[in-house]
Design a protein around this motif. Structure first.
Motif, short mmCIF file in Angstrom:
data_model
loop_
_atom_site.label_atom_id
_atom_site.label_comp_id
_atom_site.label_asym_id
_atom_site.label_seq_id
_atom_site.Cartn_x
_atom_site.Cartn_y
_atom_site.Cartn_z
N LYS A 89 15.10 -20.96 1.40
CA LYS A 89 13.68 -21.18 1.18
C LYS A 89 13.31 -20.66 -0.21
N GLU A 129 9.86 -27.83 -1.68
CA GLU A 129 9.41 -26.55 -1.16
C GLU A 129 8.95 -25.62 -2.28
N THR A 167 10.55 -20.20 -1.38
CA THR A 167 9.37 -19.32 -1.40
C THR A 167 9.78 -17.85 -1.43
N SER A 225 12.91 -29.28 -5.86
CA SER A 225 12.71 -29.07 -4.43
C SER A 225 11.24 -29.22 -4.04
N ASP A 260 6.66 -24.13 -4.71
CA ASP A 260 5.22 -24.12 -4.90
C ASP A 260 4.90 -23.99 -6.38
#
Length: 489
Positions: free
Chosen positions: A131, A195, A133, A193, A197
């Protein structure tokens, strides 16, 4: 005095050992970076020491560089799920250690461990189990530690030659590429990606990061430049807040290349990025984009190494003209301004680009520059280099160019008629002679009356030139006769 020096040396060794022991107790490994310098032998003889002075201590031996040791961490799939986040972070930190590729034999084990670790990170990122993040800060620090570096001197700098063309030699291979490729792959996956942000990522992918990426475009390794091209293009597409800054930064790279260094390995890749960017410009085009065309792109025709990036440059120029037909005039005038004088290879490239620009030129814009353009084409038609004359004559095979010329034949034909006649009479190349016959026939069929008028003027001009030449010869003969009589008398 000598005893004091010995005591200080022993005290220093004890403190160093104790500090090393404390660091080892924390379970942390510290690696010593040893700078290698060429040994120099003293040639001068030292002055004799005074009788009462203390003897100087003998120099301590320089420690030899030791092989780099990197801890071998277990694969993530072999540890419990609860330990994987911490192990993943340790692997990222391990990859921050830089390996010395100047002597692979001494560091082969460490290099291979790091390569396997990077490969595992790439596999995890591609599988989607990681991930983005989490651990963004550590991930970007690891990427920056590996890719942002001082590039080695270019080949022309090593040989100290100014005449060599560094762009012609693409054989240089970055020694650390087995690691760099994997790091670039991680960075690319991080950028693209879904994902990732943007609000959080732009704290790490900031203006400084972009500038450092642009500095790497001067790498001699083509593989690295290809990765950089893809990554910067993705950053431009995803981080809209950076778009004006990226365009301005590329602009500055071009300025430095054109007006200062005249050497850069990544101009072609940067132009490929710009070709895609220009294709997406909205209409009406902003003034800053037009200034970029006039001040940065057109002067790129000036450097000697234009052949290494001319295809990409021509594509960008044609994109501007197709977007806004009114730009055809400044583009053609700019090309005429930077037209090569002694470089035949560049002149052939310019003629090919000129044809592409003329295909997108409207009659109104063509009329504004047709006189200066026709004069330049006339010079190309009479070039002793057959490839230049041949390429200029091929322009008349383009239907759109023929239509532009036909609409303005009363202005164009009188300018280039003399060049056509000279080719008919004296050009050495048979292919050029044959193409000239075809162009001449085309003008004759296009407007017979105008053709005959141009032919009549040409014959009158030639007759007048012959008459002037005869007068000069007669004047010189009279002067010689007068001088001969003066000598005799």
């Amino acid at each position: 005095m000598f005893n004091k020096i010995i005591k200080r040396a022993h005290a220093h060794k004890k403190s160093a050992k104790s500090g090393h022991h404390e660091n080892s107790s924390n379970g942390q490994q510290f690696y010593e970076v040893v700078m290698k310098h060429a040994s120099r032998t003293a040639t001068a003889t030292a002055p004799p020491a005074a009788a009462n002075s203390d003897p100087l201590p003998s120099p301590s031996p320089v420690p030899l560089p030791r092989p780099l040791v990197i801890e071998h961490l277990p694969p993530l799939r072999e540890v419990p799920s609860s330990e994987r986040p911490s192990l993943f972070l340790r692997k990222i930190q391990l990859c921050c250690i830089l390996c010395d590729f100047s002597d692979v034999s001494k560091n082969a084990t460490a290099i291979e461990i790091k390569r396997q670790t990077l490969y595992e990170l790439v596999d995890i990122v591609q599988s989607g189990s990681f991930k983005f993040t989490e651990n963004q800060d550590d991930l970007v620090k690891m990427i920056s530690a590996n890719i942002f570096r001082c590039l080695p001197p270019a080949s022309h700098e090593n040989t100290a030659t100014e005449t060599g063309d560094p762009e012609e030699d693409d054989t240089f291979l970055e020694p650390s590429w087995p690691h760099l490729q994997l790091v670039y792959e991680i960075l690319l996956r991080y950028i693209v990606s879904p994902e990732t942000d943007i609000k959080n990522a732009k704290r790490y992918i900031d203006h400084i990061f972009v500038l450092k990426l642009l500095d790497l475009f001067d790498s001699e390794d083509m593989r690295e430049r290809e990765y950089l091209k893809t990554i910067l293009h993705r950053i431009y597409g995803k981080f809209m807040v950076h778009r004006p800054f990226i365009r301005k930064a590329i602009n500055n790279v071009f300025y430095r290349f054109i007006f200062e260094t005249q050497r850069h390995n990544g101009i072609a890749e940067l132009l490929e990025i710009l070709g895609s960017i220009i294709n997406g410009f909205a209409l009406p085009m902003k003034e800053e984009h037009k200034l970029f065309l006039i001040r940065a792109l057109l002067p790129l025709h000036k450097p000697k190494s234009v052949h290494t990036y001319h295809n990409q440059l021509a594509y960008c120029i044609v994109q501007f003209v197709e977007k806004d037909n009114r730009l055809a005039e400044p583009v053609i005038k700019g090309m005429l301004k930077y037209w090569p004088v002694t470089n035949c290879q560049k002149e052939v490239l310019f003629l090919g680009e000129l044809e592409e620009v003329l295909e997108s030129t409207q009659p109104a814009e063509f009329q504004k520059c047709m006189i200066s353009l026709s004069r330049k084409l006339g010079q190309c038609l009479n070039s002793p280099h057959f490839q230049i004359a041949e390429r200029a004559l091929y322009l008349w095979n383009n239907e759109h160019i023929i239509s532009l010329v036909a609409q303005n034949r009363s202005v164009i034909l009188p300018i280039i008629f003399e060049a056509l006649e000279r080719n008919m009479q004296s050009h050495w190349n048979q292919a050029v002679h044959g193409l000239t016959v075809n162009v001449r026939k085309m003008f004759m069929e296009m407007d017979t009356e105008l053709f005959e008028e141009c032919q009549r003027r040409y014959l009158e001009k030639e007759a007048g030139a012959r008459e002037q030449e005869e007068k000069r010869e007669l004047t010189w003969k009279q002067l010689e006769a007068v001088a001969a009589q003066a000598v005799i008398g």
